[in-house]
Motif scaffolding. Structure first.
Motif, short mmCIF file in Angstrom:
data_model
loop_
_atom_site.label_atom_id
_atom_site.label_comp_id
_atom_site.label_asym_id
_atom_site.label_seq_id
_atom_site.Cartn_x
_atom_site.Cartn_y
_atom_site.Cartn_z
N ASP A 233 3.41 -13.55 13.67
CA ASP A 233 4.26 -14.22 14.84
C ASP A 233 5.23 -15.70 14.27
N ASP A 234 5.12 -16.38 12.98
CA ASP A 234 5.64 -17.20 12.49
C ASP A 234 5.39 -17.61 11.13
N ARG B 253 10.23 -31.66 -7.08
CA ARG B 253 9.60 -30.60 -6.42
C ARG B 253 9.77 -29.29 -6.98
N GLU B 254 10.88 -29.24 -7.41
CA GLU B 254 11.13 -27.74 -8.37
C GLU B 254 10.67 -27.82 -9.57
N GLN B 255 10.19 -28.75 -10.31
CA GLN B 255 9.63 -28.52 -11.59
C GLN B 255 8.18 -28.86 -11.52
N TYR B 256 7.77 -29.59 -10.53
CA TYR B 256 6.19 -29.86 -10.59
C TYR B 256 5.55 -29.26 -9.33
N GLY B 257 6.34 -29.16 -8.35
CA GLY B 257 5.62 -28.78 -7.16
C GLY B 257 5.36 -27.38 -6.64
N ARG B 258 4.45 -27.03 -5.63
CA ARG B 258 4.35 -25.80 -5.17
C ARG B 258 4.68 -25.61 -3.89
N THR B 259 5.69 -24.65 -3.47
CA THR B 259 5.95 -24.41 -2.15
C THR B 259 4.87 -23.68 -1.40
N GLU B 260 4.67 -24.07 -0.35
CA GLU B 260 3.61 -23.20 0.35
C GLU B 260 4.26 -22.49 1.70
N TYR B 261 3.69 -21.30 1.84
CA TYR B 261 4.20 -20.63 3.25
C TYR B 261 3.15 -20.48 4.24
N HIS B 262 3.19 -21.02 5.28
CA HIS B 262 2.03 -21.05 6.39
C HIS B 262 2.32 -19.66 7.28
N VAL B 263 1.57 -18.79 7.30
CA VAL B 263 2.11 -17.47 7.97
C VAL B 263 0.98 -17.22 8.91
N PHE B 264 1.60 -17.23 10.23
CA PHE B 264 0.84 -17.10 11.55
C PHE B 264 0.67 -15.92 11.93
N THR B 265 -0.24 -15.33 12.35
CA THR B 265 -0.45 -13.69 12.72
C THR B 265 -1.20 -13.73 13.90
N THR B 266 -0.89 -12.68 14.72
CA THR B 266 -1.64 -12.58 15.94
C THR B 266 -3.19 -11.91 15.97
N VAL B 267 -3.43 -11.42 14.73
CA VAL B 267 -4.79 -10.95 14.46
C VAL B 267 -5.24 -11.58 13.13
N ASP B 268 -6.65 -11.39 12.86
CA ASP B 268 -7.13 -11.96 11.92
C ASP B 268 -6.81 -11.40 10.74
N ARG C 266 -2.60 -18.31 7.67
CA ARG C 266 -2.77 -18.08 6.18
C ARG C 266 -1.93 -18.72 5.23
N ILE C 267 -2.38 -19.49 4.30
CA ILE C 267 -1.38 -20.19 3.36
C ILE C 267 -1.31 -19.44 2.18
N VAL C 268 -0.14 -18.91 1.75
CA VAL C 268 0.33 -18.47 0.55
C VAL C 268 1.24 -19.09 -0.29
N GLU C 269 1.50 -18.56 -1.40
CA GLU C 269 2.40 -19.52 -2.24
C GLU C 269 3.60 -18.53 -2.79
N ALA C 270 3.76 -17.30 -2.47
CA ALA C 270 4.83 -16.38 -2.61
C ALA C 270 5.24 -15.46 -1.75
N MET C 271 6.51 -15.20 -1.65
CA MET C 271 6.83 -14.36 -0.77
C MET C 271 6.30 -12.80 -0.85
N ASP C 272 5.99 -12.52 -1.99
CA ASP C 272 5.28 -11.35 -2.24
C ASP C 272 3.92 -11.03 -1.36
N ASP C 273 3.39 -12.57 -1.20
CA ASP C 273 2.14 -12.65 -0.64
C ASP C 273 2.32 -12.63 0.83
N VAL C 274 3.30 -12.94 1.39
CA VAL C 274 3.78 -12.95 2.71
C VAL C 274 3.91 -11.79 3.31
N GLU C 275 4.56 -10.77 2.32
CA GLU C 275 4.62 -9.26 2.71
C GLU C 275 3.29 -8.76 2.87
N ALA C 276 2.41 -9.12 2.01
CA ALA C 276 0.91 -8.50 2.11
C ALA C 276 0.39 -8.95 3.41
#
Length: 299
Positions: free
Chosen positions: A268-269, A217-232, A245-255
């Motif tokens: 929300d989650d 996973r560390e060498q070949y995989g891509r961790t995804e972050y599923h970010v749930f929001t209360t607005v579109d 919204r699905i993103v692949e980096a914590m910087d994207d979560v912040e965005a």
């Protein structure tokens, strides 16, 4: 310990396994996975001493796998394992114990212990009258009559119902917990992921990746972050009154957080989703196929 170095196996002009190198420690559960024709069965049969390598070496505890004495210390379960259907489980297993020169009293103790653990009660019924799952349990018991240190199972749960499949996979883990080394192939990658300490992913005769799941996973995989929001937010989908919204980096979560707050909402989650073994397998096999096509075009 199983030690494989530059294993190559050809049938005529066809290369079934090419330059495979790996090692398996005592007490490990080691999975060999790949699409049909990847070389899994050829690899397992070579480990079991049933096929002679075209080149390279395969050793078990420092001795060649095809050495007569080494083979007597192995337990092998092929994907297709026809039984003598006129025999009963007891007579069938005693017959194989005799082939290994196991004394009758010792053999009977091992046979009944294995059948008890596999929960097979019908021991005097003809094998021809038994279900596929029962027959598979008898075949597994057969692999244990010589009390082997190394077990090599090719698709141990092939074609079985989910309940029997889960039982056999759990039993595989129990065997390793006793200190035995278990090598097996399986198409159901969920079960491989559940019980294997390490895996080798094969494609067209080659090992394209090998190691513990977390390492892969560390060498070949891509961790995804599923970010749930209360607005579109851009690129989100609506799910149960929220937006995902699905993103692949914590910087994207912040965005995503900043965008949601700018629109009067919030996060929300957040759920972290690691790549499954199936996803890693598909990505690696696809990448290997692409590399082969590129090499073929350049040749």
């Amino acid at each position: 310990m199983i030690d494989v170095r530059e294993l190559r196996k050809e049938y005529g002009g066809f290369v079934a396994v090419e330059d495979s190198t790996f090692s398996i420690e005592s007490g490990e559960v080691y999975g060999v996975i790949g699409p049909n024709g990847a070389g899994k069965t050829t690899t397992l049969k070579t480990l079991a001493g049933l096929l002679e390598p075209t080149s390279g070496r395969v050793e078990i505890d420092g001795k060649p796998a095809d050495d007569r004495e080494t083979r007597r210390l192995l337990g092998f379960l092929p994907e297709e394992s026809p039984l003598y259907e006129e025999m009963t489980p007891l007579s069938y297993l005693r017959f194989f114990a005799d082939l290994y020169d196991v004394p009758r009293a010792v053999a009977d103790e091992r046979i009944h212990d294995a059948l008890d653990r596999l929960e097979l009660d019908h021991r005097t019924r003809p094998l021809g009258d038994m279900s596929k799952g029962m027959k598979r349990k008898v075949a597994i018991a057969r692999s244990l009559v010589n009390d082997p240190d190394v077990l090599i199972y090719d698709e141990p749960a092939s074609g079985l119902d989910p309940l029997t499949t889960n039982y056999i996979i759990d039993f595989t883990r129990e065997l390793a917990d006793e200190g035995r080394t278990v090598v097996f192939s399986a198409h159901n990658l969920y079960h491989v992921e559940e019980v294997c300490d390490r895996v080798a992913i094969m494609n067209e005769g080659r090992i394209v990746a090998e190691g513990a799941l977390e390492e892969l996973r560390e060498q070949y995989g891509r961790t995804e972050y599923h970010v749930f929001t209360t607005v579109d937010v851009p690129d989100a989908v609506r799910e149960n009154g929220r937006y995902r919204r699905i993103v692949e980096a914590m910087d994207d979560v912040e965005a995503v957080r900043e965008t949601a707050e700018a629109r009067g909402g919030k996060i929300d989650d957040i759920r972290t989703v690691e790549p499954s073994l199936e996803r890693l397998f598909l990505d690696l096999a696809e990448a290997d196929d692409s590399e082969r096509r590129r090499e073929s075009t350049e040749a």
